[in-house]
Design an enzyme around this catalytic site. Structure first.
Site, PDB file in Angstrom:
ATOM      1  N   SER A  62       0.811  -1.212   0.000  1.00 24.65           N
ATOM      2  CA  SER A  62       0.000   0.000   0.000  1.00 24.65           C
ATOM      3  C   SER A  62       0.848   1.267   0.000  1.00 24.65           C
ATOM      4  CB  SER A  62      -0.925   0.006   1.223  1.00 24.65           C
ATOM      5  OG  SER A  62      -1.809  -1.093   1.183  1.00 24.65           O
ATOM      6  N   GLU A  69      -6.901  -3.117  -4.837  1.00 23.70           N
ATOM      7  CA  GLU A  69      -7.306  -1.719  -5.080  1.00 23.70           C
ATOM      8  C   GLU A  69      -7.284  -0.904  -3.782  1.00 23.70           C
ATOM      9  OE1 GLU A  69      -7.365  -1.224  -8.084  1.00 23.70           O
ATOM     10  OE2 GLU A  69      -8.078  -3.049  -9.036  1.00 23.70           O
TER      11      GLU A  69
END
Length: 552
Positions: free
Chosen positions: A282, A534
């Protein structure tokens, strides 16, 4: 309470309940914003900020479901208002309980809570909305409809899209979905060709660039209906092209738009997204894969060296949207990254090697996963792989601006994930409703038992809330492609709904829910990836949703 005692819920009261929750939450957000200096010090209060982000997301879903119910009820669908009332009451109950348990963090007094969510009239409404009989009544109606979604859509084009894509997916995707999952096969080129002929890859690409310019809502509905039949064999196929498309539209040069958008929209070019790295998830700003300026065979460009991970469809893809470091100074973080369109051959199977005549090599190996099969997610390595200068998105003007272009693409991917999660949830709801109708135990269909009805009622309500949150986000993205909050909320909530609904459906299937002969087992393992890709859930809550909310 007898079934006849269930009176229709007051729509105006439900609207007021959502208004009350929203007002209380806004006060809490103001308190948190001051404590975190507008979200700048969010890491000092991660636990509470995560709590606020999720509460705000649920309130947004309740608000969008109420708005939908107002239109649906006018068209003869009273069930929508019942669902809106149940969901709003659940959210109010959770928020009130959370505030009561964490008054110091929320900064709201007991008196304020008793004036709002703990007021006698509010508590009475919550109790009425959450009556077991009301929820069971929703469940019974869901079973009568066998869970099928015939929800009202105030958009004729979107409605036509739903009907046509549903027909295609049931005819073409359902027959191959289980085989692809069990054998971890690649999506057949025949499916890609048929989707291309129907224009699925260019739905939100402007007409001037070869697309249909239909906007985000028809595109999301397409994703939903495809995912309802298979997340990996169809539902995710149009997500990667959408991510690159958004980046090109935002920062590509005119020649790049003309070169790439039309073949992407036509389905002639399949796209893989290559951002994550083995040691970098991330924290995208910490990307290490390098793209150093160089010249090969008299042609200027960049030499890519490094590794990437979780690049879905990288084998079959014709191009990769690759985020790489073009400024060696790691202190610059995100300001040193650029986005490239990396061309390659299409490869079947789980491993490939791409050798360039100039000596560059790209290798890929698919990582085995319990679900989300059909597209294969690859770990990649690059060794002096040459990318021409004209393939830097934005060319010289896009140098070191790739992070911002990619983030815009990620917003589109998150919106897509809201659609994918809703489609998967819908599939689980339908299969479970069918099973409840047909499966007999103790002398009667299990759907006649109160608990089955209650569970189906809650499942259907949550699916509808996730759907309306996602549809609303799609419409807002049509107005402003730069938004990040609404797509992130849609992804967060709809993904959690998918995990919960698929697992509830599996439990209602009993032992057969664990057998591959029943598709619910596939839905369960497919759903577990949704809160991860995502933007993994905790990062999405803190770095996107909470930061947007607290920053004003």
């Amino acid at each position: 309470m007898a079934e006849a005692d269930v009176k229709p819920i007051d729509a105006a009261a439900v609207q007021q309940l959502v208004t009350t929750i929203d007002a209380v939450l806004r006060e809490a957000l103001e308190v948190a914003s001051k404590r975190t200096d507008g979200g700048k010090n969010i890491d000092d209060e991660q636990v509470h900020c995560e709590r606020l982000a999720y509460a705000a997301t649920e309130v947004a879903a309740a608000r969008d479901l109420v708005a939908y119910a107002q239109g649906a009820t006018q068209r003869g669908d009273p069930l929508a208002t019942e669902m809106a009332g149940v969901f709003a009451a659940e959210v109010a109950q959770r928020v009130a309980g959370t505030i009561d348990a964490h008054t110091t963090e929320f900064g709201l007094s007991d008196d304020r809570l008793h004036q709002t969510l703990a007021a006698a009239a509010t508590k009475a409404l919550i109790r009425d909305a959450l009556s077991d009989a009301r929820v069971r009544a929703i469940g019974r109606q869901v079973m009568q409809q066998r869970g099928v979604n015939h929800g009202w859509i105030d958009n004729e084009l979107a409605l036509m899209t739903r009907d046509s894509v549903r027909q295609f997916a049931e005819a073409e995707i359902v027959p191959i979905a289980e085989h692809i999952h069990r054998h971890d096969d690649l999506v057949p080129d025949a499916i890609i060709s048929k989707m291309s002929e129907l224009g699925f890859f260019g739905m939100s690409v402007p007409e001037e660039f070869g697309g249909q310019g239909m906007g985000n809502l028809p595109m999301i509905i397409t994703t939903e209906e495809l995912s309802r039949c298979s997340l990996a064999a169809a539902g995710s196929l149009i997500t990667r092209p959408e991510i690159l498309t958004k980046a090109l539209l935002k920062g590509g040069t005119d020649p790049q738009k003309k070169k790439w958008l039309a073949p992407i929209a036509a389905g002639q070019i399949m796209v893989g997204i290559s951002v994550t790295e083995p040691d970098t998830g991330s924290d995208v700003a910490s990307v290490k894969c390098r793209a150093d300026a160089g010249e090969v065979g008299g042609k200027k460009g960049y030499l890519v060296n490094g590794a990437k991970a979780w690049c879905t469809f990288a084998g079959r893809a014709n191009v990769l949207a690759l985020l790489a470091r073009t400024d060696p100074d790691f202190k610059k973080g995100a300001r040193g990254l650029s986005l490239f369109i990396v061309e390659k051959d299409a490869f079947p199977g789980h491993e490939f090697e791409m050798k360039q005549a100039t000596g560059g090599v790209m290798q890929g190996k698919a990582d085995r996963t319990p679900g989300y099969r059909g597209m294969h997610s690859f770990t990649l390595s690059f060794d002096n792989y040459f990318v021409p200068a004209e393939n830097l998105v934005g060319e010289q003007g896009g140098l070191n601006k790739g992070f911002y272009l990619q983030m815009g693409g990620f917003a589109a991917g998150r919106l897509q994930t809201g659609g994918r999660a809703t489609g998967l949830s819908q599939a689980a709801l339908e299969r479970t409703a069918e099973y409840a109708n047909d499966r007999k135990q103790f002398g009667q269909p299990i759907g006649q038992f109160q608990l089955t009805q209650y569970k189906l009622g809650r499942m259907a309500t949550a699916v509808m809330a996730g759907r309306q949150l996602t549809y609303a986000a799609a419409l807002k993205m049509d107005e402003d492609e730069s938004i990040a909050l609404e797509p992130a909320m849609a992804k967060l909530f709809a993904s959690d709904v998918a995990v919960w609904v698929t697992q509830e459906g599996q439990l209602l299937h009993g032992g057969w829910g664990y057998a591959e002969e029943f598709p619910i087992s596939r839905y369960v393992v497919d759903a577990t990836v949704l809160p991860i890709f995502e933007g993994v859930k905790p990062i999405l809550e803190l770095k996107v949703i909470a930061r947007n909310l607290l920053g004003g």
